[in-house]
Design a protein around this motif. Structure first.
Motif, PDB file in Angstrom:
ATOM      1  N   ILE A   1      28.961 -16.091  60.630  1.00 40.45           N
ATOM      2  CA  ILE A   1      28.903 -17.480  60.162  1.00 40.45           C
ATOM      3  C   ILE A   1      28.367 -17.529  58.728  1.00 40.45           C
ATOM      4  O   ILE A   1      28.877 -18.269  57.880  1.00 40.45           O
ATOM      5  CB  ILE A   1      28.015 -18.320  61.095  1.00 40.45           C
ATOM      6  N   GLY A   2      27.347 -16.720  58.449  1.00 42.52           N
ATOM      7  CA  GLY A   2      26.814 -16.672  57.095  1.00 42.52           C
ATOM      8  C   GLY A   2      27.815 -16.122  56.100  1.00 42.52           C
ATOM      9  O   GLY A   2      27.893 -16.588  54.955  1.00 42.52           O
ATOM     10  N   TYR A   3      28.607 -15.125  56.521  1.00 43.95           N
ATOM     11  CA  TYR A   3      29.606 -14.546  55.615  1.00 43.95           C
ATOM     12  C   TYR A   3      30.664 -15.581  55.244  1.00 43.95           C
ATOM     13  O   TYR A   3      31.028 -15.711  54.060  1.00 43.95           O
ATOM     14  CB  TYR A   3      30.259 -13.335  56.275  1.00 43.95           C
ATOM     15  N   PHE A   4      31.182 -16.324  56.216  1.00 41.71           N
ATOM     16  CA  PHE A   4      32.191 -17.343  55.910  1.00 41.71           C
ATOM     17  C   PHE A   4      31.594 -18.456  55.054  1.00 41.71           C
ATOM     18  O   PHE A   4      32.272 -18.979  54.150  1.00 41.71           O
ATOM     19  CB  PHE A   4      32.770 -17.913  57.207  1.00 41.71           C
ATOM     20  N   THR A   5      30.349 -18.817  55.309  1.00 44.59           N
ATOM     21  CA  THR A   5      29.694 -19.821  54.465  1.00 44.59           C
ATOM     22  C   THR A   5      29.540 -19.303  53.042  1.00 44.59           C
ATOM     23  O   THR A   5      29.721 -20.054  52.061  1.00 44.59           O
ATOM     24  CB  THR A   5      28.319 -20.185  55.050  1.00 44.59           C
ATOM     25  N   TRP A   6      29.200 -18.012  52.901  1.00 43.28           N
ATOM     26  CA  TRP A   6      29.072 -17.404  51.570  1.00 43.28           C
ATOM     27  C   TRP A   6      30.392 -17.427  50.821  1.00 43.28           C
ATOM     28  O   TRP A   6      30.427 -17.697  49.614  1.00 43.28           O
ATOM     29  CB  TRP A   6      28.563 -15.969  51.749  1.00 43.28           C
ATOM     30  N   ARG A   7      31.502 -17.163  51.496  1.00 46.97           N
ATOM     31  CA  ARG A   7      32.815 -17.179  50.833  1.00 46.97           C
ATOM     32  C   ARG A   7      33.140 -18.587  50.334  1.00 46.97           C
ATOM     33  O   ARG A   7      33.712 -18.758  49.244  1.00 46.97           O
ATOM     34  CB  ARG A   7      33.908 -16.703  51.789  1.00 46.97           C
ATOM     35  N   VAL A   8      32.798 -19.602  51.112  1.00 46.50           N
ATOM     36  CA  VAL A   8      33.089 -20.969  50.687  1.00 46.50           C
ATOM     37  C   VAL A   8      32.181 -21.387  49.529  1.00 46.50           C
ATOM     38  O   VAL A   8      32.630 -21.991  48.547  1.00 46.50           O
ATOM     39  CB  VAL A   8      32.923 -21.934  51.882  1.00 46.50           C
ATOM     40  N   MET A   9      30.910 -21.013  49.609  1.00 38.33           N
ATOM     41  CA  MET A   9      29.969 -21.420  48.567  1.00 38.33           C
ATOM     42  C   MET A   9      30.198 -20.683  47.260  1.00 38.33           C
ATOM     43  O   MET A   9      29.807 -21.177  46.198  1.00 38.33           O
ATOM     44  CB  MET A   9      28.536 -21.200  49.056  1.00 38.33           C
ATOM     45  N   THR A  10      30.830 -19.517  47.305  1.00 40.59           N
ATOM     46  CA  THR A  10      31.130 -18.775  46.072  1.00 40.59           C
ATOM     47  C   THR A  10      32.531 -19.061  45.549  1.00 40.59           C
ATOM     48  O   THR A  10      32.984 -18.403  44.601  1.00 40.59           O
ATOM     49  CB  THR A  10      30.976 -17.270  46.313  1.00 40.59           C
ATOM     50  N   GLY A  11      33.250 -20.016  46.156  1.00 37.32           N
ATOM     51  CA  GLY A  11      34.545 -20.433  45.655  1.00 37.32           C
ATOM     52  C   GLY A  11      35.706 -19.562  46.070  1.00 37.32           C
ATOM     53  O   GLY A  11      36.819 -19.757  45.564  1.00 37.32           O
ATOM     54  N   ARG A  12      35.508 -18.651  46.964  1.00 39.31           N
ATOM     55  CA  ARG A  12      36.617 -17.812  47.398  1.00 39.31           C
ATOM     56  C   ARG A  12      37.582 -18.570  48.306  1.00 39.31           C
ATOM     57  O   ARG A  12      38.763 -18.248  48.366  1.00 39.31           O
ATOM     58  CB  ARG A  12      36.075 -16.573  48.110  1.00 39.31           C
ATOM     59  N   HIS A  13      37.084 -19.529  49.052  1.00 33.69           N
ATOM     60  CA  HIS A  13      37.897 -20.431  49.869  1.00 33.69           C
ATOM     61  C   HIS A  13      37.303 -21.832  49.776  1.00 33.69           C
ATOM     62  O   HIS A  13      36.097 -21.994  49.553  1.00 33.69           O
ATOM     63  CB  HIS A  13      37.936 -19.987  51.338  1.00 33.69           C
ATOM     64  N   ASP A  14      38.158 -22.824  50.003  1.00 37.18           N
ATOM     65  CA  ASP A  14      37.684 -24.205  50.072  1.00 37.18           C
ATOM     66  C   ASP A  14      37.297 -24.597  51.492  1.00 37.18           C
ATOM     67  O   ASP A  14      36.321 -25.315  51.701  1.00 37.18           O
ATOM     68  CB  ASP A  14      38.768 -25.163  49.555  1.00 37.18           C
ATOM     69  N   VAL A  15      38.108 -24.129  52.469  1.00 39.12           N
ATOM     70  CA  VAL A  15      37.862 -24.447  53.877  1.00 39.12           C
ATOM     71  C   VAL A  15      38.119 -23.202  54.710  1.00 39.12           C
ATOM     72  O   VAL A  15      39.142 -22.521  54.530  1.00 39.12           O
ATOM     73  CB  VAL A  15      38.768 -25.606  54.379  1.00 39.12           C
ATOM     74  N   ILE A  16      37.200 -22.900  55.594  1.00 35.41           N
ATOM     75  CA  ILE A  16      37.379 -21.813  56.557  1.00 35.41           C
ATOM     76  C   ILE A  16      37.063 -22.364  57.943  1.00 35.41           C
ATOM     77  O   ILE A  16      35.984 -22.915  58.169  1.00 35.41           O
ATOM     78  CB  ILE A  16      36.478 -20.602  56.255  1.00 35.41           C
ATOM     79  N   GLU A  17      38.012 -22.212  58.854  1.00 36.33           N
ATOM     80  CA  GLU A  17      37.820 -22.597  60.252  1.00 36.33           C
ATOM     81  C   GLU A  17      37.758 -21.324  61.090  1.00 36.33           C
ATOM     82  O   GLU A  17      38.663 -20.495  61.023  1.00 36.33           O
ATOM     83  CB  GLU A  17      38.956 -23.499  60.741  1.00 36.33           C
ATOM     84  N   TYR A  18      36.698 -21.209  61.844  1.00 34.18           N
ATOM     85  CA  TYR A  18      36.468 -20.006  62.646  1.00 34.18           C
ATOM     86  C   TYR A  18      36.483 -20.406  64.117  1.00 34.18           C
ATOM     87  O   TYR A  18      35.640 -21.204  64.550  1.00 34.18           O
ATOM     88  CB  TYR A  18      35.126 -19.377  62.250  1.00 34.18           C
TER      89      TYR A  18
END
Length: 549
Positions: free
Chosen positions: A377-394
């Motif tokens: 969960i932290g990894y996907f949040t990190w990707r969104v907060m660093t601009g790698r994705h706008d939305v991630i649904e897990y």
């Protein structure tokens, strides 16, 4: 020469023996082709043609009123009168068949013949009472020993199925049916008729097939249904089972929608494109592997290779990470299923095989230690907060109902693996690439192991009661906030996972080098496994312990 042609020629040369010499006017080819044409006809068509060339007296009685024993019959062939012998040859008919046909013609005229049993039911035929007894026996048997399933939507038939114990067979059930008929003093049917009635009248009663990796909740509901004594208890247990199956069906529909959306938007621009990923571990494979396996190898600890698959439905493609014992984060093949390993391989896929999509959905097996934890969960949040994705649904699939496309890729892989001879990692890589058009092997060091646990634990806090949730969403509109729900259609809950005052770095964590095999493991492979390898592959799979792996 054709035997029929020779017979016709011999008959025409010798003659029929009658005083009219009726064979003189016929040619060999004419008669031969007529015989072949008669053989192409059906029985009814042949009878009509033969009767059309007959002429019988219609008077069946003599002038004195007595039954006429004989009546004159004239025969024609090719519009010429012929004798009986010639007529039989030309029309390819025997004496008995012709006499029967003549008798029918005298009595009924030139009408098609019908068999005497047409419209009559044989004495051994199945009657209504027989069918009724089979249906009643199976219904009572299913009520006693069957496990009813909930009436969840299944195609066009909403009849709830009833499963009998997998230890039963139709043969054993038929024997019990025969015994019950013998005790009741009624006629019993043979197994073929018994099974046909079962299939046509009670197709919802089935024998359960042996299965593994089944849903524990489903099995619990089935046992509750079987243990229920009162009708109300059985209805309540069946309703709970039905609700569980419907929830699993909704999750399956959500998975299918994600796959469909990824395929439909793969041709759009990156800001409108939505990709879908599914990842899971397969059962490990061993090296060496032989299609004709030698007995002693069954008792050896062969070289293990872990397989981690990531399905990219937008392409479509499945990346299969092949992880040898000497290429893992822990010594002797350990630490391959933890968050560090999973995130390291998943990060490589999202960075190098993603197509620049701003939105993606990810499905994974519901395994708390491996897939559902604070680090994923932290990894996907990190990707969104660093601009790698706008939305991630897990998304987490319900345990026991998690079959997906990545499993089909593993199935193709294992099917070819079982019939292949594999002694090295290179041959295993080639086998994976050949197993399916969408399967692609990835070998270390195409990715780097990283210390994601240490990195993410300093940035994000644990998610409270994470095990009860099946859906997580991270967006740039709410950075650091995870939206969760327990299942499809349930209310959403939002929780902040970022630690206050901590800066979120853009860089990835430090690289962790892979650990080699221990000395004891090297010596075991060299002494025990190496003799079964071909000379060309011994050093590649089981080198001398002094050689660096």
């Amino acid at each position: 020469m054709d035997a029929d042609y020779a017979t016709v020629r011999q008959f025409l040369e010798i003659g029929c023996g009658c005083k009219n010499k009726c064979t003189v006017n016929f040619e060999i080819g004419q008669v031969y082709h007529h015989i072949l044409n008669m053989r192409e006809l059906t029985k009814a068509e042949k009878d009509i043609i033969v009767m059309s060339n007959l002429k019988c007296g219609n008077d069946l009685t003599t002038k004195r009123g007595k039954p006429r024993k004989r009546s004159m019959v004239s025969y024609n062939a090719f519009q010429k009168p012929v004798c009986k012998k010639t007529f039989m040859l030309v029309n390819d008919i025997g004496r008995s068949a012709l006499e029967n046909l003549v008798d029918h013609y005298k009595q009924n005229g030139p009408l098609p013949r019908k068999h005497g049993n047409v419209g009559k039911k044989p004495s051994q035929a199945v009657i209504y009472d027989d069918v009724k007894r089979v249906v009643e026996f199976l219904q009572n048997y299913a009520d006693t020993y069957g496990i009813p399933q909930p009436a969840a939507p299944r195609g066009s038939d909403n009849t709830p199925p009833i499963y009998l114990d997998s230890g039963k067979t139709k043969l054993t059930i038929h024997k019990e049916y025969i015994e019950s008929c013998r005790e009741a003093g009624v006629r019993s049917l043979q197994r073929t008729a018994f099974c046909e009635i079962w299939k046509s009248c009670l197709c919802h009663i089935r024998i359960a097939s042996p299965r593994d990796d089944v849903c524990a909740t489903c099995e619990g509901h089935r046992k509750n249904i079987m243990k229920a004594i009162e009708e109300s208890e059985k209805l309540e247990a069946a309703e709970n089972f039905k609700q569980h199956v419907i929830n699993a069906q909704k999750e399956r529909e959500l998975y299918n929608d994600c796959v469909k959306r990824a395929k439909e938007t793969c041709i759009l621009s990156s800001d409108k494109r939505t990709n879908h990923y599914t990842f899971d571990f397969s059962q490990n494979v061993s090296i060496p592997h032989f299609s004709r396996r030698m007995g002693p190898i069954y008792f050896m600890s062969l070289r293990k290779v872990q397989i981690f698959g990531v399905r990219i439905d937008g392409l479509p493609k499945q990346l299969n990470f092949l992880i040898d014992e000497s290429e893992t984060m822990g010594i002797d093949g350990t630490q391959t299923h933890g968050p560090n390993a999973v995130i390291s391989m998943l990060d490589m896929v999202l960075d190098t095989h993603g197509r620049g999509e701003s939105t993606c959905s990810i499905h994974a097996d519901n395994c708390p230690a491996q897939n559902k934890n604070r680090y994923l969960i932290g990894y996907f949040t990190w990707r969104v907060m660093t601009g790698r994705h706008d939305v991630i649904e897990y998304h987490m699939q319900i345990p026991g109902h998690a079959r997906c496309l990545v499993d089909s890729g593993f199935g193709h892989l294992k099917k070819l693996y079982r019939r292949s001879n594999i002694e090295t990692m290179d041959s295993l890589t080639q086998m994976v690439n050949m197993s399916s058009a969408s399967n692609e092997a990835v070998r270390y060091p195409a990715w780097n192991w990283r210390d994601w646990k240490g990195f993410l634990s300093r940035l994000f806090c644990p998610v409270p009661a994470i095990r009860q949730y099946q859906y997580f969403r991270m967006t740039t509109e709410e950075p650091g906030v995870v939206t969760m729900r327990t299942r499809v259609g349930c209310p959403e809950v939002k929780v902040t996972v970022t630690i206050d005052g901590v800066h979120i770095p853009y860089q990835q964590p430090q690289i962790v080098e892979a650990k080699a095999l221990s000395r004891n493991r090297q010596e075991y492979l060299y002494k025990v496994v190496r003799p079964y390898l071909s000379d060309a592959n011994k050093d590649a799979t089981c080198p001398c312990p002094e050689t660096s792996l």
